[in-house]
Design a protein around this motif. Structure first.
Motif, PDB file in Angstrom:
ATOM      1  N   ASP A  38       0.569  -1.226   0.165  1.00 29.32           N
ATOM      2  CA  ASP A  38       0.260  -0.084  -0.151  1.00 29.32           C
ATOM      3  C   ASP A  38       0.977   1.113  -0.364  1.00 29.32           C
ATOM      4  O   ASP A  38       1.010   1.692   1.019  1.00 29.32           O
ATOM      5  N   TYR A  39       1.269   1.936  -1.348  1.00 32.57           N
ATOM      6  CA  TYR A  39       1.319   3.171  -1.180  1.00 32.57           C
ATOM      7  C   TYR A  39       0.653   4.510  -1.865  1.00 32.57           C
ATOM      8  O   TYR A  39       1.413   5.449  -2.064  1.00 32.57           O
ATOM      9  N   GLY A  40      -0.639   4.166  -1.338  1.00 32.09           N
ATOM     10  CA  GLY A  40      -1.559   5.389  -1.439  1.00 32.09           C
ATOM     11  C   GLY A  40      -1.922   5.294  -3.015  1.00 32.09           C
ATOM     12  O   GLY A  40      -2.690   6.393  -3.136  1.00 32.09           O
ATOM     13  N   GLN A  41      -1.622   4.083  -3.795  1.00 30.57           N
ATOM     14  CA  GLN A  41      -2.377   4.415  -4.461  1.00 30.57           C
ATOM     15  C   GLN A  41      -3.812   4.672  -4.872  1.00 30.57           C
ATOM     16  O   GLN A  41      -4.653   3.867  -4.777  1.00 30.57           O
ATOM     17  N   ARG A  42      -4.530   4.753  -5.885  1.00 27.01           N
ATOM     18  CA  ARG A  42      -5.917   5.254  -6.042  1.00 27.01           C
ATOM     19  C   ARG A  42      -5.973   4.157  -6.433  1.00 27.01           C
ATOM     20  O   ARG A  42      -7.733   4.015  -5.851  1.00 27.01           O
ATOM     21  N   VAL A  43      -5.686   3.250  -6.947  1.00 27.49           N
ATOM     22  CA  VAL A  43      -6.328   1.988  -7.202  1.00 27.49           C
ATOM     23  C   VAL A  43      -6.887   0.519  -6.113  1.00 27.49           C
ATOM     24  O   VAL A  43      -6.693  -0.544  -6.997  1.00 27.49           O
ATOM     25  N   MET A  44      -5.569   0.508  -5.164  1.00 30.50           N
ATOM     26  CA  MET A  44      -6.033  -0.711  -4.391  1.00 30.50           C
ATOM     27  C   MET A  44      -6.711  -1.170  -3.744  1.00 30.50           C
ATOM     28  O   MET A  44      -6.876  -2.075  -3.936  1.00 30.50           O
ATOM     29  N   VAL A  45      -8.326  -0.516  -4.071  1.00 33.76           N
ATOM     30  CA  VAL A  45      -9.671  -0.820  -4.138  1.00 33.76           C
ATOM     31  C   VAL A  45      -9.939  -1.681  -5.626  1.00 33.76           C
ATOM     32  O   VAL A  45     -10.100  -2.780  -4.615  1.00 33.76           O
ATOM     33  N   SER A  46      -9.721  -1.425  -5.441  1.00 32.14           N
ATOM     34  CA  SER A  46      -9.945  -2.217  -7.297  1.00 32.14           C
ATOM     35  C   SER A  46      -8.832  -3.309  -7.278  1.00 32.14           C
ATOM     36  O   SER A  46      -9.069  -4.533  -7.778  1.00 32.14           O
ATOM     37  N   GLU A  47      -7.360  -3.537  -7.156  1.00 28.90           N
ATOM     38  CA  GLU A  47      -6.515  -4.012  -6.938  1.00 28.90           C
ATOM     39  C   GLU A  47      -6.924  -5.358  -5.914  1.00 28.90           C
ATOM     40  O   GLU A  47      -6.712  -6.875  -5.880  1.00 28.90           O
ATOM     41  N   MET A  48      -7.266  -4.716  -4.651  1.00 29.66           N
ATOM     42  CA  MET A  48      -7.243  -5.482  -3.761  1.00 29.66           C
ATOM     43  C   MET A  48      -8.523  -6.691  -3.901  1.00 29.66           C
ATOM     44  O   MET A  48      -9.074  -8.099  -3.395  1.00 29.66           O
ATOM     45  N   ARG A  49      -9.563  -5.825  -4.954  1.00 28.98           N
ATOM     46  CA  ARG A  49     -11.052  -6.894  -5.249  1.00 28.98           C
ATOM     47  C   ARG A  49     -10.598  -7.458  -5.766  1.00 28.98           C
ATOM     48  O   ARG A  49     -11.649  -8.930  -6.311  1.00 28.98           O
ATOM     49  N   THR A  50      -9.578  -7.485  -7.134  1.00 28.32           N
ATOM     50  CA  THR A  50      -9.106  -8.302  -7.862  1.00 28.32           C
ATOM     51  C   THR A  50      -8.700  -9.599  -7.287  1.00 28.32           C
ATOM     52  O   THR A  50      -9.283 -11.028  -7.903  1.00 28.32           O
ATOM     53  N   LEU A  51      -7.623  -9.038  -6.405  1.00 26.99           N
ATOM     54  CA  LEU A  51      -6.728 -10.496  -5.898  1.00 26.99           C
ATOM     55  C   LEU A  51      -8.413 -10.985  -4.594  1.00 26.99           C
ATOM     56  O   LEU A  51      -7.952 -12.631  -4.888  1.00 26.99           O
ATOM     57  N   THR A  52      -8.972 -11.530  -4.283  1.00 26.67           N
ATOM     58  CA  THR A  52      -9.950 -11.666  -3.861  1.00 26.67           C
ATOM     59  C   THR A  52     -10.519 -12.250  -4.421  1.00 26.67           C
ATOM     60  O   THR A  52     -11.105 -13.330  -3.577  1.00 26.67           O
ATOM     61  N   ALA A  53     -11.068 -11.245  -5.436  1.00 28.12           N
ATOM     62  CA  ALA A  53     -11.963 -12.397  -6.540  1.00 28.12           C
ATOM     63  C   ALA A  53     -11.464 -14.147  -7.570  1.00 28.12           C
ATOM     64  O   ALA A  53     -11.826 -14.667  -7.752  1.00 28.12           O
ATOM     65  N   LEU A  54      -9.739 -13.999  -7.069  1.00 30.04           N
ATOM     66  CA  LEU A  54      -9.158 -14.234  -7.441  1.00 30.04           C
ATOM     67  C   LEU A  54      -8.232 -16.119  -6.366  1.00 30.04           C
ATOM     68  O   LEU A  54      -7.391 -16.309  -6.930  1.00 30.04           O
ATOM     69  N   GLY A  55      -8.833 -15.454  -5.309  1.00 32.46           N
ATOM     70  CA  GLY A  55      -8.498 -16.609  -3.762  1.00 32.46           C
ATOM     71  C   GLY A  55      -6.949 -16.256  -3.273  1.00 32.46           C
ATOM     72  O   GLY A  55      -7.476 -17.064  -2.865  1.00 32.46           O
ATOM     73  N   ILE A  56      -6.827 -14.697  -4.044  1.00 29.49           N
ATOM     74  CA  ILE A  56      -5.788 -14.291  -3.141  1.00 29.49           C
ATOM     75  C   ILE A  56      -5.622 -13.606  -1.674  1.00 29.49           C
ATOM     76  O   ILE A  56      -5.765 -12.263  -2.080  1.00 29.49           O
ATOM     77  N   THR A  57      -5.190 -13.996  -0.802  1.00 25.14           N
ATOM     78  CA  THR A  57      -5.926 -13.241   0.607  1.00 25.14           C
ATOM     79  C   THR A  57      -3.625 -12.633   0.407  1.00 25.14           C
ATOM     80  O   THR A  57      -3.044 -13.448   1.216  1.00 25.14           O
ATOM     81  N   PRO A  58      -3.542 -11.981   0.257  1.00 28.03           N
ATOM     82  CA  PRO A  58      -2.078 -11.017   0.430  1.00 28.03           C
ATOM     83  C   PRO A  58      -1.582 -10.249   1.939  1.00 28.03           C
ATOM     84  O   PRO A  58      -2.771 -10.094   2.369  1.00 28.03           O
ATOM     85  N   THR A  59      -0.633 -10.866   1.912  1.00 23.65           N
ATOM     86  CA  THR A  59      -0.308  -9.880   3.661  1.00 23.65           C
ATOM     87  C   THR A  59      -0.328  -7.923   3.068  1.00 23.65           C
ATOM     88  O   THR A  59       0.495  -8.316   2.087  1.00 23.65           O
ATOM     89  N   VAL A  60      -0.467  -7.153   3.968  1.00 21.26           N
ATOM     90  CA  VAL A  60      -0.507  -5.748   3.463  1.00 21.26           C
ATOM     91  C   VAL A  60       0.881  -5.141   3.745  1.00 21.26           C
ATOM     92  O   VAL A  60       0.552  -5.233   5.496  1.00 21.26           O
ATOM     93  N   PHE A  61       1.158  -4.809   3.565  1.00 23.62           N
ATOM     94  CA  PHE A  61       2.434  -3.559   3.564  1.00 23.62           C
ATOM     95  C   PHE A  61       2.271  -2.070   3.244  1.00 23.62           C
ATOM     96  O   PHE A  61       2.127  -2.270   2.091  1.00 23.62           O
ATOM     97  N   GLU A  62       2.834  -0.939   4.356  1.00 25.69           N
ATOM     98  CA  GLU A  62       2.508   0.287   4.163  1.00 25.69           C
ATOM     99  C   GLU A  62       3.939   1.038   3.754  1.00 25.69           C
ATOM    100  O   GLU A  62       5.240   0.446   4.546  1.00 25.69           O
ATOM    101  N   CYS A  63       4.340   1.166   2.762  1.00 26.52           N
ATOM    102  CA  CYS A  63       5.799   1.759   2.117  1.00 26.52           C
ATOM    103  C   CYS A  63       5.211   3.572   1.221  1.00 26.52           C
ATOM    104  O   CYS A  63       4.858   3.158   0.108  1.00 26.52           O
ATOM    105  N   LYS A  64       4.542   4.239   2.069  1.00 25.08           N
ATOM    106  CA  LYS A  64       3.978   5.258   0.888  1.00 25.08           C
ATOM    107  C   LYS A  64       4.873   6.646   1.117  1.00 25.08           C
ATOM    108  O   LYS A  64       5.303   7.245  -0.029  1.00 25.08           O
TER     109      LYS A  64
END
Length: 201
Positions: A38-64
């Motif tokens: 998570d580096y403050g990208q505008r598309v984070m919600v869209s990307e995370m939704r995509t990963l969830t739909a693919l069955g991928i649950t990532p560990t999230v790090f903040e690095c803004k």
């Protein structure tokens, strides 16, 4: 005999490159541990939704790094990818994971110096010295074009329409931004290659 440790921290965004790399490494026998930055990208919600739909649950790090990139919304953000890798490497070390994976592709380094296969090979050496333990950065797509990656995705059974490449947030990709256009061009080139293969089969 003790089995080799094939745990790999995979930097993943939901885009075609990183998702293809993720499944490719699984096919090669690695235990894939998805990491999302998570580096403050505008598309984070869209990307995370995509990963969830693919069955991928990532560990999230903040690095803004907002204190460094003040008011810099466009253009090169120097060494940002290196920061992502260093933070992930620290986590990997603490979690007995000797590999990292980055989805850099052919030509990326010409635009973003710290997104290049040769660069990451050198960073691997630095991390190994800094951690006093072997740490290897895998870049399995470093010599592949977008079209070649698309063909590879198709080969391993990944529908690239389920990935997210758009620079803009939303439920659907815009089809007009630079990233979307690059994806559409790759689709067209891949289809042309498939047609030629059928012609000569």
């Amino acid at each position: 005999m003790r089995k080799p440790n094939k745990r790999v921290a995979v930097l993943i965004s939901g885009g075609m490159d990183s998702v293809t790399m993720y499944y490719l490494l699984q096919r090669k026998g690695y235990e894939t541990l998805p990491i999302y930055i998570d580096y403050g990208q505008r598309v984070m919600v869209s990307e995370m939704r995509t990963l969830t739909a693919l069955g991928i649950t990532p560990t999230v790090f903040e690095c803004k790094m907002e204190d460094v990139y003040i008011n810099r919304f466009r253009g090169l953000k120097p060494l940002r990818n290196l920061m992502f890798v260093v933070k992930t490497a620290a986590w990997a070390y603490l979690n007995r994971t000797p590999y990292l994976a980055v989805g850099c592709t052919k030509g990326d380094g010409a635009l973003i110096p710290d997104m290049d296969g040769e660069f990451f090979a050198k960073v691997s050496d630095v991390l190994t010295v800094g951690l006093a333990k072997k740490m290897t950065i895998l870049t399995p797509l470093a010599n592949k074009t977008k079209t070649e990656i698309m063909l590879l995705a198709n080969k391993i059974g990944l529908d690239i329409r389920r990935t997210w490449s758009c620079f803009l947030p939303g439920k659907e990709q815009c089809g007009k931004c630079k990233s979307c256009k690059r994806m559409l061009n790759a689709i067209e080139e891949a289809q042309q290659i498939k047609r030629k293969v059928k012609e000569y089969a």
